[in-house]
Motif scaffolding. Structure first.
Motif, mmCIF file in Angstrom:
data_model
loop_
_atom_site.group_PDB
_atom_site.id
_atom_site.type_symbol
_atom_site.label_atom_id
_atom_site.label_comp_id
_atom_site.label_asym_id
_atom_site.label_seq_id
_atom_site.Cartn_x
_atom_site.Cartn_y
_atom_site.Cartn_z
ATOM 1 N N GLY A 186 0.814 -1.211 0.000
ATOM 2 C CA GLY A 186 0.000 0.000 0.000
ATOM 3 C C GLY A 186 0.844 1.255 0.000
ATOM 4 O O GLY A 186 0.514 2.241 -0.676
ATOM 5 N N LEU A 187 1.926 1.252 0.751
ATOM 6 C CA LEU A 187 2.821 2.406 0.778
ATOM 7 C C LEU A 187 3.396 2.669 -0.604
ATOM 8 O O LEU A 187 3.407 3.811 -1.087
ATOM 9 C CB LEU A 187 3.943 2.177 1.787
ATOM 10 C CG LEU A 187 5.034 3.260 1.838
ATOM 11 C CD1 LEU A 187 4.440 4.600 2.228
ATOM 12 C CD2 LEU A 187 6.139 2.847 2.807
ATOM 13 N N VAL A 188 3.877 1.620 -1.270
ATOM 14 C CA VAL A 188 4.455 1.784 -2.605
ATOM 15 C C VAL A 188 3.391 2.256 -3.588
ATOM 16 O O VAL A 188 3.651 3.119 -4.440
ATOM 17 C CB VAL A 188 5.084 0.460 -3.087
ATOM 18 C CG1 VAL A 188 5.594 0.603 -4.528
ATOM 19 C CG2 VAL A 188 6.225 0.043 -2.171
ATOM 20 N N ALA A 189 2.172 1.720 -3.473
ATOM 21 C CA ALA A 189 1.096 2.113 -4.387
ATOM 22 C C ALA A 189 0.771 3.591 -4.262
ATOM 23 O O ALA A 189 0.607 4.296 -5.274
ATOM 24 C CB ALA A 189 -0.153 1.273 -4.112
ATOM 25 N N ILE A 190 0.691 4.099 -3.037
ATOM 26 C CA ILE A 190 0.378 5.514 -2.841
ATOM 27 C C ILE A 190 1.531 6.398 -3.317
ATOM 28 O O ILE A 190 1.315 7.438 -3.950
ATOM 29 C CB ILE A 190 0.059 5.805 -1.356
ATOM 30 C CG1 ILE A 190 -1.291 5.188 -0.987
ATOM 31 C CG2 ILE A 190 0.017 7.307 -1.096
ATOM 32 C CD1 ILE A 190 -2.485 5.844 -1.656
ATOM 33 N N LEU A 191 2.751 5.996 -3.027
ATOM 34 C CA LEU A 191 3.902 6.779 -3.496
ATOM 35 C C LEU A 191 3.972 6.771 -5.025
ATOM 36 O O LEU A 191 4.326 7.783 -5.643
ATOM 37 C CB LEU A 191 5.194 6.224 -2.895
ATOM 38 C CG LEU A 191 5.330 6.394 -1.378
ATOM 39 C CD1 LEU A 191 6.643 5.780 -0.897
ATOM 40 C CD2 LEU A 191 5.256 7.866 -0.971
ATOM 41 N N PHE A 192 3.642 5.649 -5.635
ATOM 42 C CA PHE A 192 3.568 5.556 -7.095
ATOM 43 C C PHE A 192 2.513 6.524 -7.625
ATOM 44 O O PHE A 192 2.749 7.256 -8.592
ATOM 45 C CB PHE A 192 3.227 4.118 -7.478
ATOM 46 C CG PHE A 192 3.034 3.882 -8.949
ATOM 47 C CD1 PHE A 192 4.121 3.761 -9.801
ATOM 48 C CD2 PHE A 192 1.759 3.749 -9.484
ATOM 49 C CE1 PHE A 192 3.941 3.522 -11.168
ATOM 50 C CE2 PHE A 192 1.563 3.507 -10.835
ATOM 51 C CZ PHE A 192 2.662 3.395 -11.685
ATOM 52 N N LEU A 193 1.360 6.541 -6.976
ATOM 53 C CA LEU A 193 0.287 7.462 -7.361
ATOM 54 C C LEU A 193 0.740 8.910 -7.244
ATOM 55 O O LEU A 193 0.543 9.713 -8.166
ATOM 56 C CB LEU A 193 -0.934 7.219 -6.472
ATOM 57 C CG LEU A 193 -2.119 8.164 -6.638
ATOM 58 C CD1 LEU A 193 -2.805 7.949 -7.969
ATOM 59 C CD2 LEU A 193 -3.114 7.983 -5.492
ATOM 60 N N ALA A 251 8.208 9.401 -14.061
ATOM 61 C CA ALA A 251 8.258 9.445 -12.594
ATOM 62 C C ALA A 251 7.720 8.160 -11.988
ATOM 63 O O ALA A 251 8.282 7.630 -11.018
ATOM 64 C CB ALA A 251 7.455 10.640 -12.084
ATOM 65 N N GLY A 252 6.625 7.640 -12.537
ATOM 66 C CA GLY A 252 6.063 6.403 -12.026
ATOM 67 C C GLY A 252 7.017 5.234 -12.169
ATOM 68 O O GLY A 252 7.179 4.416 -11.248
ATOM 69 N N LEU A 253 7.670 5.133 -13.316
ATOM 70 C CA LEU A 253 8.615 4.041 -13.544
ATOM 71 C C LEU A 253 9.841 4.157 -12.645
ATOM 72 O O LEU A 253 10.360 3.152 -12.150
ATOM 73 C CB LEU A 253 9.031 4.007 -15.015
ATOM 74 C CG LEU A 253 7.971 3.495 -15.997
ATOM 75 C CD1 LEU A 253 8.459 3.609 -17.427
ATOM 76 C CD2 LEU A 253 7.611 2.044 -15.683
ATOM 77 N N LEU A 254 10.311 5.372 -12.433
ATOM 78 C CA LEU A 254 11.456 5.573 -11.541
ATOM 79 C C LEU A 254 11.109 5.138 -10.122
ATOM 80 O O LEU A 254 11.907 4.474 -9.447
ATOM 81 C CB LEU A 254 11.888 7.037 -11.564
ATOM 82 C CG LEU A 254 12.596 7.516 -12.837
ATOM 83 C CD1 LEU A 254 12.865 9.014 -12.769
ATOM 84 C CD2 LEU A 254 13.904 6.753 -13.053
ATOM 85 N N LEU A 255 9.913 5.512 -9.663
ATOM 86 C CA LEU A 255 9.490 5.117 -8.313
ATOM 87 C C LEU A 255 9.338 3.598 -8.222
ATOM 88 O O LEU A 255 9.786 2.978 -7.251
ATOM 89 C CB LEU A 255 8.176 5.821 -7.974
ATOM 90 C CG LEU A 255 7.602 5.732 -6.554
ATOM 91 C CD1 LEU A 255 6.984 4.384 -6.252
ATOM 92 C CD2 LEU A 255 8.634 6.081 -5.514
ATOM 93 N N PHE A 285 1.679 -4.296 -6.619
ATOM 94 C CA PHE A 285 2.968 -4.273 -5.942
ATOM 95 C C PHE A 285 3.003 -5.385 -4.890
ATOM 96 O O PHE A 285 2.927 -5.124 -3.691
ATOM 97 C CB PHE A 285 3.198 -2.908 -5.270
ATOM 98 C CG PHE A 285 3.185 -1.757 -6.236
ATOM 99 C CD1 PHE A 285 4.319 -1.439 -6.964
ATOM 100 C CD2 PHE A 285 2.027 -0.998 -6.409
ATOM 101 C CE1 PHE A 285 4.299 -0.376 -7.862
ATOM 102 C CE2 PHE A 285 2.013 0.050 -7.305
ATOM 103 C CZ PHE A 285 3.140 0.367 -8.032
ATOM 104 N N PRO A 286 3.076 -6.633 -5.350
ATOM 105 C CA PRO A 286 3.087 -7.750 -4.397
ATOM 106 C C PRO A 286 4.282 -7.669 -3.460
ATOM 107 O O PRO A 286 5.385 -7.303 -3.869
ATOM 108 C CB PRO A 286 3.174 -8.981 -5.301
ATOM 109 C CG PRO A 286 3.714 -8.473 -6.604
ATOM 110 C CD PRO A 286 3.210 -7.066 -6.738
#
Length: 276
Positions: free
Chosen positions: A133-140, A186-190, A274-275
Motif C-alpha cells: 500500500g505504501l508503494v502504491a500511494i507513493l507511485f500514485l 516518474a512512475g517508472l522511476l518510483l 505491488f506484491p
C-alpha cells in the motif's frame, strides 16, 4: 508576503504532512482521508448550492458523517461501497420529493457525496497498512505530481493549441502530452526504486493514471465554471481550495483502486500491482 511565497510554503507544508501520514498508514492515514472527504464535500456544496441551506436540511452532511465514521473504523470495502450507494440513492429520492430547484440541488448534493466518498475510500484502501500500500500511494503521488509539474512547464515553454479552451483556457495540448510523459517517467522511476518487477505493466498503468489525472483536473474546472467559481475554496493560502489541489489526485486514485481491485481484491488492491 507574496502570493508565490504563500504557494511555496503551503505546498511544502502540505507535502510534509501528507507524506508523513502516508508513511504511517493505518489509522492516521484513514483520518487524513476522512478529513479530505469532508473538506471536498464542504467545498462542493459551497459551490453548487444556490443558498447556504436547502430543504434537504443536513441530510447529506449526516450521511457523509456516517460514511466517514465507517472509513475511519476500517470497515471492509464492500460495506463502504454499499454506504456510498445508499447515500446517493437516499439523497436523490429525498430531493425528488421536492420542487424543481430542490431536485436540481439534490442531484448536485448526490454527485458531491459520491465524488467525496469515493475519493477518500480509494486512497484509504489503496494505502491499507502494508508495504504494498505504501508503494502504491507513493507511485500514485509520483505520477500525479510529475504530471502536474511537467504539464505546467511544457505548456509554458511550447504553447500551441489549447486542450479544452471552453473549460480551462490555460491548458495546452503540448502540456497534456508533456504531463503524460513526465508522469510515466516518474512512475517508472518510483517503481524501479521500490524493486517492482512488472515495469512494462506499471508503465501502462502510469500512463492511464496521468491521463485520468488530467481528466479529473478538467472535470473540476468544468464544475467551477458551471457554477461561476474561480476556486473551489480559500482554505489553502495561495492555492485556493482542497479540491483545487486534489482534483487530479482523487481521479487517479480511483482509477488505480479499480485497477488494483481487478488485479487483487477490493480490500487490498495494492497487492495486485505491488506484491510484497
Amino acid at each position: 508576503m507574496s502570493n508565490l511565497q504563500l504557494r511555496v510554503i503551503s505546498a511544502v507544508v502540505l507535502a510534509i504532512v501528507t507524506l508523513g501520514l502516508t508513511w504511517l498508514g493505518g489509522l492516521p492515514f484513514r483520518m487524513l482521508c476522512a478529513a479530505m472527504t469532508i473538506l471536498i464535500f464542504y467545498e462542493w456544496t459551497r459551490m453548487c448550492r444556490p443558498v447556504a441551506a436547502t430543504g434537504l436540511g443536513l441530510l447529506p452532511e449526516a450521511l457523509l458523517l456516517v460514511f466517514v465514521g465507517a472509513l475511519v473504523a476500517g470497515l471492509p470495502a464492500s460495506w463502504l461501497l454499499l454506504l456510498v450507494a445508499v447515500m446517493v440513492v437516499v439523497t436523490v429520492v429525498v430531493a425528488s420529493m421536492h420542487q424543481t430547484w430542490m431536485h436540481q440541488t439534490g442531484q448536485w448534493d448526490a454527485s458531491g457525496l459520491a465524488y467525496a466518498a469515493i475519493s477518500g475510500l480509494s486512497l484509504a484502501l489503496l494505502r491499507d497498512g502494508d508495504h504494498s500500500g505504501l508503494v502504491a500511494i507513493l507511485f500514485l503521488f509520483a505520477v500525479v505530481w510529475a504530471t502536474d509539474i511537467a504539464a505546467y512547464f511544457v505548456g509554458r515553454a511550447v504553447g500551441g493549441p489549447k486542450l479544452a479552451p471552453s473549460i480551462s483556457p490555460g491548458k495546452t495540448q503540448s502540456g497534456a502530452l508533456g504531463g503524460a510523459v513526465g508522469g510515466v517517467v516518474a512512475g517508472l522511476l518510483l517503481a524501479a526504486a521500490a524493486g517492482a518487477g512488472n515495469l512494462a505493466v506499471l508503465g501502462v498503468v502510469a500512463l492511464v493514471l496521468s491521463l485520468v489525472s488530467q481528466a479529473g483536473d478538467l472535470f473540476e474546472s468544468w464544475v467551477k465554471r458551471r457554477h461561476n467559481r474561480k476556486d473551489s475554496g480559500t482554505l489553502i493560502p495561495g492555492h485556493g481550495g482542497v479540491m483545487d489541489r486534489v482534483d487530479g489526485l482523487v481521479a487517479a486514485a480511483f482509477a488505480l483502486y479499480v485497477i488494483g481491485w481487478i488485479s487483487a481484491t477490493a480490500d487490498h488492491p495494492a497487492q495486485g500491482l505491488f506484491p510484497a
